[in-house]
Design an enzyme around this catalytic site. Structure first.
Site, PDB file in Angstrom:
ATOM      1  N   HIS A 198      -3.810  -5.246  -0.144  1.00 48.78           N
ATOM      2  CA  HIS A 198      -3.479  -5.794   1.173  1.00 48.78           C
ATOM      3  C   HIS A 198      -3.513  -7.324   1.159  1.00 48.78           C
ATOM      4  CE1 HIS A 198      -3.472  -2.052   3.582  1.00 48.78           C
ATOM      5  NE2 HIS A 198      -4.256  -1.621   2.608  1.00 48.78           N
ATOM      6  N   GLU A 238      -2.605  -9.255   3.454  1.00 47.98           N
ATOM      7  CA  GLU A 238      -3.020  -9.737   4.774  1.00 47.98           C
ATOM      8  C   GLU A 238      -4.532  -9.680   4.949  1.00 47.98           C
ATOM      9  OE1 GLU A 238      -3.185  -5.370   5.309  1.00 47.98           O
ATOM     10  OE2 GLU A 238      -1.934  -6.752   4.175  1.00 47.98           O
ATOM     11  N   CYS A 291       0.819  -1.209   0.000  1.00 50.65           N
ATOM     12  CA  CYS A 291       0.000   0.000   0.000  1.00 50.65           C
ATOM     13  C   CYS A 291       0.859   1.268   0.000  1.00 50.65           C
ATOM     14  CB  CYS A 291      -0.991  -0.041   1.164  1.00 50.65           C
ATOM     15  SG  CYS A 291      -2.404   1.072   0.935  1.00 50.65           S
TER      16      CYS A 291
END
EC number: 6.3.5.5
Length: 364
Positions: free
Chosen positions: A331, A333, A246
């Site tokens: 992202h 995650e 990001c």
């Protein structure tokens, strides 16, 4: 109690108050996720923003102890079509309203969120104010137009000092620009020995920990507001494997000679399709960013585009052609969202092991 959202263009929306009663200002953005509001509220990347959820009913499963992405929230406001007042989930401990009151976050419900979202899509993100009905929209809009965005958001959300998250595996230095705890959890799952450093750590300080790899986290705001991080990245490139997420992706691009620009309304949601140009595979990803790396600025750099957004063709992934470094705009995650891109953490560790085999990694 009735309250209103006033935008800098003079438009306003009257709805029902929930959460804190304080007056607030911020950049009004929208998120297209159906779930994950707890992670969204606690994601430091939303620092200074008033978040509008496009899904009509929010708060259905309450707030629990486990799903926070930071110790405290940094959002300035939260807007929904309908806020659930009787959530049902075995983990839930607070209602959305109770949580917002506890954290001092103003909320607004009962407005036409579809109309607001279309307005943002047409004109771009707008400055806004959540306030009482006694505030004059014309005067408030004039004040909003004159208001300048803060340029120190990363400083506000980053850790102030280094701290460890011990493990027995590879040593990873994680630079905290507004890190989601989901990134740390993924590294912990892989038994990494993690050292978290503040955003203004120098290249010498980073390399002084003798890392096997360096991760650049997510974070809020304009990447050009963090020049010290750009300088740090230049100082470690080629000396240690690097993985950026990001804001970390944008800072990496700037450090390598590319450019970034503000998007009209950004990507925020857990349902954004991204294509891997190397394999042709498409992943559904979680995203939260208002800036992008420009395609044309990559000419003359040693960066290769590895991923693109299928909705608008913007750059979603980069790889350096000469040194062990890659980044993604989305992202992996998740937290919240799909875990299609989760294997990127394993790809990073594989890159580290390959780098170690060549005897190039720096150790004491």
């Amino acid at each position: 109690m009735k309250r209103q959202l006033i935008l800098e263009d003079g438009s306003f929306f009257v709805g029902e108050r929930f959460g804190s009663l304080k007056e607030t200002t911020g950049e009004v953005v929208f998120n297209t996720g159906m779930t994950g509001y707890q992670e969204i509220l606690s994601d430091p990347s939303y620092c200074g923003q008033i978040v509008t959820m496009t899904y009509p009913l929010i708060g259905n499963y309450g707030i629990n102890r486990d799903d926070f992405e930071a110790i405290r929230p940094h959002v300035h406001g939260f807007i929904v079509k309908e806020a659930c007042v009787k959530p049902s989930n075995w983990r839930g401990e607070l209602t959305l309203d109770e949580y917002l009151k506890e954290k001092g976050i103003p909320g607004l419900s009962g407005i036409d969120t579809r109309k607001l979202t279309r307005l943002i899509r047409q004109y771009g993100t707008l400055k806004g104010m959540i306030c009482g009905l006694d505030v004059d929209p014309v005067e408030a809009a004039a004040k909003l137009r004159a208001m300048e965005w803060p340029r120190d958001q990363v400083r506000r959300v980053s850790t102030k000092s280094a701290y460890p998250s011990p493990g027995r595996g590879e040593r990873i230095v994680l630079i905290d620009f507004g890190m989601k705890h989901g990134i740390l959890r993924e590294l912990n799952k892989r038994n990494c020995d993690v050292i978290v450093l503040p955003y203004n750590a120098t290249a010498e300080e980073v390399l002084g920990w003798h890392p096997d790899g360096v991760m650049l986290s997510n974070g809020p705001g304009d990447p050009k507001d963090v020049p010290e991080a750009i300088e740090m990245i230049r100082g470690i490139l080629g000396k240690v494997p690097l993985f950026g997420i990001c804001l970390g992706h944008q800072l990496f691009a700037l450090a390598c000679g590319a450019n970034t620009e503000k998007m009209k309304f950004g990507h925020r949601g857990s349902n954004h399709p991204v294509k891997d140009l190397r394999t042709g595979k498409v992943a559904i990803t979680s995203q939260n960013h208002g800036y992008t790396v420009t395609h044309e600025s990559l000419s003359g750099t040693r960066l290769e585009v590895t991923h693109i957004a299928l909705n608008d063709g913007t750059v979603e992934g980069l790889r350096h052609l000469d040194v062990p470094a890659f980044t993604v705009q989305y992202h992996p995650e998740a937290s919240p969202g799909p875990e299609d891109a989760n294997p990127l953490f394993d790809e990073f560790l594989a890159l580290i092991r390959e780098f170690n085999k060549k005897g190039e990694v720096i150790h004491a």
